[in-house]
Design a protein around this motif. Structure first.
Motif: not given
Length: 349
Positions: A59-63, A87-90, A96-100
């Motif tokens: 799961l990515t941070v974006a997901g 806030t989520a956009q920043h 976003g591309k990192y995994s959790m």
């Protein structure tokens, strides 16, 4: 024992099947890495401390942010939802591309430092870190992602910003009221004046419905407030007159009981009047672009204190739950305090 097999692509896959645990597998480039992982994982299972990191690695941070907005943010107030969308956009732009599983405390600290370096306020960064921390806490406690720690928990947070001390002078108030009253929509003038008279937040003012106003008792009942606690706001005679004009507004359309109503949306429903862009343009034209609308609440609360009301009485009107927070929003003019000091005691003979 784990099963180590070579895949058609040349990598090595370790598969662990152990009674009482779900089947766990992971692929590595070398056989030795696969064997090392299998031994560590089996040892964790024996000691009862094994956590599957596979979900958090996939799961990515974006997901995760998308799921958070759909499951968690939607349960909050509309104003909070709007704030969290920004806030989520920043957060997504950076993480976003990192995994959790890949987000470390060092990475979060780097985000903090970069946001501060581009001029974001301490409070803005604190809010962003708070949302990121809640995202990880939710993932750990509710989503079962198998994360071993919250990377936001132990990093240094920026110190809280100093409370604003912007006060409204008599000259500024006169010019502000005159300009707001001159706007083609009279609701702008009523809202600005009501903020100074009552200390209500902008969302509280625009959310008032006709049934919430009792001019005979001279109170407004606020059911939806920032801290979630309903309260009654007493009204001065000036505030009563303002609300009487607003309630008698001949432009009020049928089908809405909002005191301050906006244009119909795409669904045909009218929502609260949005005036923030008008406010920004108005204050800029007046040379008061350093004046925030929320400063009118500060001004109203300070005037209540200067008028002799106790902290408890002011808190009952303003809705502050914490006396410490109330002090941050209360700024007394030094010259007014000097006058009070003179009244406390006679000059020495």
């Amino acid at each position: 024992m784990a099963t180590i097999v070579k895949t058609p692509s040349g990598t090595w896959k370790a598969v662990i099947r152990k009674i009482g645990w779900p089947t766990t597998a992971k692929t590595f480039r070398t056989k030795r890495d696969a064997e090392d992982w299998a031994r560590r994982t089996e040892d964790e299972m024996v000691r009862g401390v094994f956590l599957s990191r596979a979900p958090s690695e996939r799961l990515t941070v974006a997901g995760a942010l998308k799921r958070y907005m759909e499951e968690v943010s939607v349960t909050k107030k509309m104003t909070t939802q709007r704030s969290e969308r920004f806030t989520a956009q920043h957060l997504e732009a950076f993480f976003g591309k990192y995994s959790m599983a890949a987000v470390s405390a060092e990475l979060v600290a780097k985000y903090r430092d970069e946001r501060l370096a581009v001029g974001k306020s301490n409070n803005t960064v604190r809010i962003e870190l708070a949302m990121l921390g809640h995202l990880f806490r939710t993932a750990i406690q509710e989503w079962g992602l198998g994360l071993t720690f919250n990377p936001v928990a132990n990093i240094r947070k920026p110190s809280p910003g100093k409370g604003r001390s912007r006060r409204l002078t008599a000259n500024e108030q006169g010019r502000l009221f005159a300009a707001a009253d001159a706007h083609s929509n009279p609701m702008l003038g009523w809202i600005v004046r009501l903020a100074v008279e009552t200390g209500m937040r902008s969302s509280e003012i625009t959310g008032v419905r006709c049934g919430d106003v009792d001019l005979e008792r001279r109170v407004i009942r606020l059911a939806d407030t920032k801290n979630g606690t309903a309260r009654l706001v007493p009204l001065s005679r000036v505030a009563v007159a303002i609300l009487q004009h607003a309630l008698d507004n001949p432009m009020r359309p049928n089908g809405t009981d909002l005191v301050f109503f906006g244009e119909p949306g795409r669904d045909g429903q009218r929502r609260p009047y949005i005036f923030q862009k008008l406010w920004a343009r108005l204050t800029l034209d007046l040379g008061l672009d350093d004046l925030h609308f929320h400063d009118l609440r500060h001004e109203a609360v300070s005037r209540l204190v200067e008028g002799g009301l106790s902290d408890q009485e002011v808190a009952a009107i303003s809705g502050h739950k914490s006396m410490q927070m109330l002090k941050r929003y209360t700024h007394l003019r030094a010259e007014d305090l000097v006058t009070k000091l003179d009244r406390l005691g006679a000059a020495p003979k």
